[in-house]
Enzyme design. Sequence first.
Site, mmCIF file in Angstrom:
data_model
loop_
_atom_site.group_PDB
_atom_site.id
_atom_site.type_symbol
_atom_site.label_atom_id
_atom_site.label_comp_id
_atom_site.label_asym_id
_atom_site.label_seq_id
_atom_site.Cartn_x
_atom_site.Cartn_y
_atom_site.Cartn_z
ATOM 1 N N GLY A 1 0.789 -1.227 0.000
ATOM 2 C CA GLY A 1 0.000 0.000 0.000
ATOM 3 C C GLY A 1 0.819 1.274 0.000
ATOM 4 O O GLY A 1 0.254 2.369 -0.044
ATOM 5 N N GLU B 1 4.605 -6.092 2.394
ATOM 6 C CA GLU B 1 4.376 -6.678 1.063
ATOM 7 C C GLU B 1 4.206 -5.589 0.010
ATOM 8 O O GLU B 1 3.135 -5.453 -0.581
ATOM 9 C CB GLU B 1 3.087 -7.508 1.073
ATOM 10 C CG GLU B 1 3.043 -8.629 2.074
ATOM 11 C CD GLU B 1 1.672 -9.301 2.154
ATOM 12 O OE1 GLU B 1 1.626 -10.480 2.522
ATOM 13 O OE2 GLU B 1 0.653 -8.640 1.856
ATOM 14 N N PRO B 2 5.232 -4.786 -0.232
ATOM 15 C CA PRO B 2 5.080 -3.712 -1.208
ATOM 16 C C PRO B 2 5.057 -4.243 -2.637
ATOM 17 O O PRO B 2 5.813 -5.165 -2.969
ATOM 18 C CB PRO B 2 6.339 -2.869 -0.978
ATOM 19 C CG PRO B 2 7.352 -3.856 -0.485
ATOM 20 C CD PRO B 2 6.601 -4.879 0.309
ATOM 21 N N GLY B 3 4.193 -3.692 -3.451
ATOM 22 C CA GLY B 3 4.185 -4.032 -4.875
ATOM 23 C C GLY B 3 4.488 -2.777 -5.675
ATOM 24 O O GLY B 3 5.579 -2.590 -6.215
ATOM 25 N N ARG B 4 3.497 -1.887 -5.675
ATOM 26 C CA ARG B 4 3.589 -0.640 -6.445
ATOM 27 C C ARG B 4 4.878 0.131 -6.158
ATOM 28 O O ARG B 4 5.545 0.614 -7.075
ATOM 29 C CB ARG B 4 2.377 0.226 -6.063
ATOM 30 C CG ARG B 4 2.159 1.429 -6.945
ATOM 31 C CD ARG B 4 1.036 2.306 -6.362
ATOM 32 N NE ARG B 4 -0.144 1.577 -6.010
ATOM 33 C CZ ARG B 4 -1.193 1.381 -6.815
ATOM 34 N NH1 ARG B 4 -1.176 1.873 -8.031
ATOM 35 N NH2 ARG B 4 -2.243 0.706 -6.390
ATOM 36 N N ARG C 1 -5.396 0.698 -16.180
ATOM 37 C CA ARG C 1 -5.634 1.552 -15.003
ATOM 38 C C ARG C 1 -6.456 2.820 -15.295
ATOM 39 O O ARG C 1 -7.357 3.142 -14.535
ATOM 40 C CB ARG C 1 -4.310 1.924 -14.325
ATOM 41 C CG ARG C 1 -3.487 0.706 -13.880
ATOM 42 C CD ARG C 1 -2.345 1.067 -12.934
ATOM 43 N NE ARG C 1 -2.834 1.392 -11.620
ATOM 44 C CZ ARG C 1 -2.903 2.598 -11.126
ATOM 45 N NH1 ARG C 1 -2.463 3.628 -11.831
ATOM 46 N NH2 ARG C 1 -3.400 2.815 -9.934
ATOM 47 N N CYS D 1 -12.480 -0.627 -29.227
ATOM 48 C CA CYS D 1 -13.870 -0.202 -29.432
ATOM 49 C C CYS D 1 -14.614 -0.077 -28.108
ATOM 50 O O CYS D 1 -15.513 -0.871 -27.808
ATOM 51 C CB CYS D 1 -14.572 -1.189 -30.350
ATOM 52 S SG CYS D 1 -13.689 -1.348 -31.890
ATOM 53 N N GLU D 2 -14.203 0.866 -27.299
ATOM 54 C CA GLU D 2 -14.817 1.163 -26.002
ATOM 55 C C GLU D 2 -14.620 2.644 -25.754
ATOM 56 O O GLU D 2 -13.508 3.152 -25.928
ATOM 57 C CB GLU D 2 -14.076 0.431 -24.862
ATOM 58 C CG GLU D 2 -14.231 -1.049 -24.823
ATOM 59 C CD GLU D 2 -15.493 -1.512 -24.124
ATOM 60 O OE1 GLU D 2 -16.118 -0.712 -23.389
ATOM 61 O OE2 GLU D 2 -15.872 -2.670 -24.344
HETATM 62 N N1 LLP Z 1 -0.592 -7.335 -0.069
HETATM 63 C C1 LLP Z 1 -1.861 -7.644 -0.367
HETATM 64 C C2 LLP Z 1 -2.585 -8.605 0.473
HETATM 65 C C3 LLP Z 1 -2.496 -7.049 -1.464
HETATM 66 O O1 LLP Z 1 -3.761 -7.339 -1.738
HETATM 67 C C4 LLP Z 1 -1.779 -6.115 -2.261
HETATM 68 C C5 LLP Z 1 -2.390 -5.487 -3.421
HETATM 69 C C6 LLP Z 1 -0.443 -5.834 -1.917
HETATM 70 C C7 LLP Z 1 0.118 -6.459 -0.808
HETATM 71 C C8 LLP Z 1 0.405 -4.869 -2.703
HETATM 72 O O2 LLP Z 1 -0.098 -3.583 -2.634
HETATM 73 P P1 LLP Z 1 0.752 -2.344 -3.219
HETATM 74 O O3 LLP Z 1 2.003 -2.224 -2.405
HETATM 75 O O4 LLP Z 1 1.055 -2.622 -4.630
HETATM 76 O O5 LLP Z 1 -0.144 -1.197 -3.034
HETATM 77 N N2 LLP Z 1 -4.638 -3.013 -9.617
HETATM 78 C C9 LLP Z 1 -4.668 -1.949 -8.653
HETATM 79 C C10 LLP Z 1 -3.988 -2.323 -7.357
HETATM 80 C C11 LLP Z 1 -4.539 -3.572 -6.731
HETATM 81 C C12 LLP Z 1 -3.826 -3.950 -5.466
HETATM 82 C C13 LLP Z 1 -4.227 -5.299 -5.013
HETATM 83 N N3 LLP Z 1 -3.577 -5.737 -3.829
HETATM 84 C C14 LLP Z 1 -4.055 -0.709 -9.272
HETATM 85 O O6 LLP Z 1 -3.702 -0.749 -10.440
HETATM 86 O O7 LLP Z 1 -3.964 0.336 -8.628
#
Ligand code: LLP
Length: 408
Positions: free
Chosen positions: A236, A269-272, A308, A338-339
Amino acid sequence: MNESFFYRGGTLWCEGVPLEAIAEPVGTPVYVYSVARVLRNIRRLQTAFGPLGASIHYSLKANANLALLGVINEAGVGVDAVSAGEIARARLAGIPPSRIVFAGVGKTRAELEYALDTGVGWINVESQAEMALLETLAADRRQIVTVALRLNPGVEAATHRHIATGHAGAKFGIEPEVLADILDNRAAYPHLFIAGIHVHIGSQLTRVDATLDAVRLAQELADPHSDVRTLNIGGGFPVRYDDAETLPEPAEFAEALQPVLDGWHIMIEPGRAVVADAGLLLVSVLYVKEQYGRRFVIVDGSMTELLRPALYGAEHPIIPLREPESKLVPATVVGPVCESTDVLSPSARLPRLAAGDRMAVLDVGAYGMVMASNYNMRLRPPEVLVEGRQWRVVRRRETLDDLLRLEQ
Ligand code: LLP
């Protein structure tokens, strides 16, 4: 833009490579990722959370490219996986099973079996029924499995409603009373070692206070159980898609949490925050048309490469590869799908462009390629990894044959 993406000599570069040198032979649309930026982002998280002794699990749903996962693995980071497919990808990239956390609200029996047989380090459980199934599977295998209970803390995260997960109406996690019950009845799960609580309340969190509330609630619930001392606070950590925005840095989350975390083991658990600003999407202009006072720039990239904007109204800056010399004018950048929602940007500011000119959609390293689709029978784009002056295609463009192969 950042130190990995910049103009030099009138043209846009990624690290030591002019992007035209990639777009020309590979074609567009194409995703391009900077290794240096990914490593810088990981270091920033390690610096912020290292003093708390936190372990980092990269949320690979954000970008699951194998070559990129290899880079992330070498940085010593584990992963958060949400399906058997993601676990398999992590294994292929060389990530040891002990550094994999398996999460998800709807894990199938087959996926849980696969996770146990692979020996993943942690399973984040999201319901009482899942606990019961997992206990049976672990007992069959005479295995003791480490789990965290995912708490739904009933807090409102300050973020887009589509990516909030910790509020009372969300499908995620377990409500506090039920979670307390599971902890009190731990003896019913002799093969599950409940070592922690997981509280991911949403993505792109714009404030730290809701996270703090969620953590406090998790601690209250764990408090009577002295062996439940791990807190997985999820991901997050936000990314600035707009330079004018001020958002909390990972260090601010760490500082706010530090006073309450004595005696706790922390996982994140960082993703973004690891990949978003390390990637861009190169597109080419197909046509420009003026209509009812609007200037439409029609490009070869669309909602099938980058969902997105269409799904969340997300705004990604779009800039030309050739550094603008003329005045910038408002433009609506759209794709060929086509949207009506196939708009990459309703409010870009671009110089006058002509067919064949190339542009970059910025900050798309997270939730870009992973959410790409074949709608309208479009071929998913290739991915390129840049490292210094080297670059290579790490996933090729799909072909018509790739798409038709599964049909009789
Ligand atoms: N941990 C859990 C349990 C999650 O559900 C998620 C993301 C993360 C970690 C990683 O979150 P982050 O650090 O990336 O914020 N498709 C959407 C984002 C969906 C996120 C889903 N869960 C977008 O494009 O903004």
